[in-house]
Scaffold this active site. Structure first.
Site, PDB file in Angstrom:
ATOM      1  N   ASP A  80       0.781  -1.284  -0.011  1.00  0.00           N
ATOM      2  CA  ASP A  80      -0.041   0.059   0.032  1.00  0.00           C
ATOM      3  C   ASP A  80       0.944   1.216   0.041  1.00  0.00           C
ATOM      4  O   ASP A  80       1.711   1.514   0.932  1.00  0.00           O
ATOM      5  CB  ASP A  80      -0.974  -0.079   1.240  1.00  0.00           C
ATOM      6  CG  ASP A  80      -2.067   0.731   1.179  1.00  0.00           C
ATOM      7  OD1 ASP A  80      -2.143   1.616   0.069  1.00  0.00           O
ATOM      8  OD2 ASP A  80      -2.845   0.702   2.160  1.00  0.00           O
TER       9      ASP A  80
ATOM     10  N   CYS B 238      -5.775   4.553  -3.571  1.00  0.00           N
ATOM     11  CA  CYS B 238      -6.145   3.167  -2.901  1.00  0.00           C
ATOM     12  C   CYS B 238      -7.298   2.319  -3.533  1.00  0.00           C
ATOM     13  O   CYS B 238      -7.462   1.744  -4.114  1.00  0.00           O
ATOM     14  CB  CYS B 238      -6.162   3.134  -1.391  1.00  0.00           C
ATOM     15  SG  CYS B 238      -4.967   3.899  -0.732  1.00  0.00           S
TER      16      CYS B 238
ATOM     17  N   HIS C 178     -11.282  -1.358   1.963  1.00  0.00           N
ATOM     18  CA  HIS C 178     -11.404  -0.054   1.297  1.00  0.00           C
ATOM     19  C   HIS C 178     -11.967  -0.098   0.259  1.00  0.00           C
ATOM     20  O   HIS C 178     -12.056   0.737  -0.628  1.00  0.00           O
ATOM     21  CB  HIS C 178      -9.868   0.422   1.128  1.00  0.00           C
ATOM     22  CG  HIS C 178      -9.966   1.939   1.183  1.00  0.00           C
ATOM     23  ND1 HIS C 178      -8.986   2.680   0.734  1.00  0.00           N
ATOM     24  CD2 HIS C 178     -10.995   2.950   1.426  1.00  0.00           C
ATOM     25  CE1 HIS C 178      -9.040   4.030   0.881  1.00  0.00           C
ATOM     26  NE2 HIS C 178     -10.238   3.955   1.463  1.00  0.00           N
TER      27      HIS C 178
ATOM     28  N   ASP D 130      -0.513  -0.851  -4.749  1.00  0.00           N
ATOM     29  CA  ASP D 130      -1.974  -0.393  -5.417  1.00  0.00           C
ATOM     30  C   ASP D 130      -1.894   1.192  -5.930  1.00  0.00           C
ATOM     31  O   ASP D 130      -2.770   1.269  -6.697  1.00  0.00           O
ATOM     32  CB  ASP D 130      -2.857  -0.426  -4.201  1.00  0.00           C
ATOM     33  CG  ASP D 130      -2.574   0.698  -2.867  1.00  0.00           C
ATOM     34  OD1 ASP D 130      -1.607   0.967  -2.886  1.00  0.00           O
ATOM     35  OD2 ASP D 130      -3.670   1.135  -2.284  1.00  0.00           O
TER      36      ASP D 130
HETATM   37 CA    CA Z   1      -2.731   2.909  -1.447  1.00  0.00          CA
END
Ligand code: CA
Length: 464
Positions: free
Chosen positions: A37, A77, A138, A280
């Site tokens: 991430d 994200c 998310h 991501d």
């Molecule tokens: Ca991210």
């Protein structure tokens, strides 16, 4: 007669052993999708980092295929993950924007991955796979968006966009939300990157005898910047505190990627498991001190630094080891690749923007997987055709770069190539105008930052 019976029995036993072995090698492959991430492109030793050694992630590339032009479908994200899990551009179904701090006025019942869309977890589940997500979701908070409603059999994690690395509280909110788990009472977290590694090892071990899809959704090295004292000690030579914490967080991510690889090997699954590693989106240089060199830009914008990410696939015995694949690819390709390898057929009913990459990697298909890519995020949009990339911003002349000799996007060629600029602008506009309206919008603060992020200077070389 008796000898013939013995002979027949031996033949039968032999045939059944051969058959069992064939079944084992022809069985549906497992898929492990490891997602970092907000990892900076430069911050792997594989990509030249002199500050952070990442031997385990590097090993994935040494034993598999490294894609030198790997993209994600969005520079933040949530829409990137919406694309990753569906194999379709999020903007094609209204999931343009991030979730968190959204513009008021939109129905919260639509604040998530639209229910019109089918995830790769659902597709694989229907093909007989056990599916699990460990970590960050998310893709919506409301019950209808929950991972267990979107194709996953198992969930250990949290539905938000980030998490504290040391603290999860039973009544915690936001980054201190409790860990959810549907297959056991979740343990108290220690350091969440290690806890996710534990769960990944456990998932693989428990499901080694059936085809599985594991989405290892790490939050490292996304903010908050938190590392263990022991890991910080390893980087004490780095003066900048945020950068020191970042390096320690990436180091801990690498350790846990290594634990996943070792478990696959220990359980004898190497030849039947396709492992993917990706970030991501690009590193947010401002918030986590990541570095995207040699790319300009960062998370949140459509310069290469926001969307050009580490992109690796390993499958022992099936994919070449140590190969670099140089044609442009996109994270939307994973869903298509997994689906076809699992026995699914991409037909008109299964509309995917990604393609199965395996024939391209193996050279069975000499074409490029994609002739062009389009991106749209809040106020900006971009198109890549061949080596040319055009970025469109409101109230500005478009920017045009030739990535073949300007991967750092330093030389804007729009004025020198007006015909190409106009043509690409028209193609981009024709795509853009047919997209549906977003089902929710980015909050004003995030939108307001956009132009500023394009105007900043970013490190284009590795630090010592
Ligand atoms: Ca991210």
């Amino acid at each position: 007669m008796y000898i013939k019976f013995i002979f027949n029995t031996i033949v039968l036993v032999f045939l059944s052993i051969v058959s069992a072995n064939c079944q084992k090698t022809n069985a549906k492959p497992n898929f492990i999708l490891i997602v970092a991430d907000d990892l900076g492109f430069a911050d792997l030793s594989l990509n030249g980092s002199k500050q952070i050694a990442t031997p385990n992630i590097d090993r994935l590339a040494e034993e598999g295929v490294n894609f030198s032009q790997g993209y994600v479908s969005a520079p933040v994200c949530s829409p990137s993950r919406a694309g990753l899990l569906t194999g379709r551009y999020g903007v094609s179904f209204g999931h343009d924007n991030n979730i968190g701090g959204n513009q008021p006025g939109f129905d919260p019942q639509f604040l998530g991955l639209p229910l019109t869309e089918t995830t790769i977890a659902t597709r694989l589940h229907k093909l007989g796979y056990v599916t699990g997500i460990i970590g960050k979701w998310h893709l919506g908070y409301e019950p209808q968006f929950h991972p267990l409603k979107r194709g996953f059999d198992e969930f250990w994690g949290y539905t938000g966009g980030g998490h504290d690395y040391f603290v999860a509280l039973p009544d915690g909110k936001g980054y201190k939300a409790p860990i959810e788990c549907n297959y056991k009472t979740p343990q108290a977290i220690t350091y969440i990157t290690d806890d996710k590694g534990d769960e990944c090892v456990d998932f693989i071990t428990r499901h080694k005898k059936e085809p599985f899809f594991l989405f290892a959704s790490f939050n490292a090295p996304h903010a908050p910047m938190q590392a263990t004292e022991a890991d910080l000690e390893l980087f004490k030579n780095i003066k900048n505190e945020k950068r020191r914490k970042y390096c320690a967080m990436v180091h801990r991510l690498d350790i846990n990627v290594g634990r996943i690889l070792k478990t696959v090997e220990k359980e004898g699954l190497s030849k039947n498991t396709l492992i993917v590693f990706i970030s991501d989106n690009g590193g947010p240089v401002d918030s986590n001190a990541s570095i995207n060199a040699p790319f300009n830009g960062q998370k949140g914008i459509l310069l290469e630094g926001g969307i050009h990410v580490p992109f690796i696939m390993k499958w022992m015995g099936k994919l070449p080891a140590g190969k670099t694949y140089t044609n442009p690819v996109i994270s939307l390709d994973f869903a298509a690749t997994f689906y076809e390898l699992a026995g699914g057929k991409i037909t008109d009913d299964v509309k995917l923007d990604g393609v199965n990459l395996i024939p391209f990697i193996l050279g069975d298909n000499a074409d490029k997987p994609h002739e062009a890519f389009n991106w749209k995020f809040t106020i900006s949009a971009a198109i890549r055709e061949g080596d040319w990339k055009l970025i469109r911003l409101p109230d500005r002349f478009p920017m045009l770069y030739n990535l073949a000799n300007d991967i750092s996007e330093q030389n804007d060629l729009a004025f020198e190539n007006l015909d190409r600029t106009k043509a690409m602008l028209k193609t981009l506009g024709n795509w853009d105008v047919h997209l549906p309206h977003p089902v929710f919008l980015e909050g004003y603060v995030w939108k307001a930052r956009q132009l500023d992020l394009y105007d900043r200077k970013y490190p284009l070389v590795q630090p010592e």
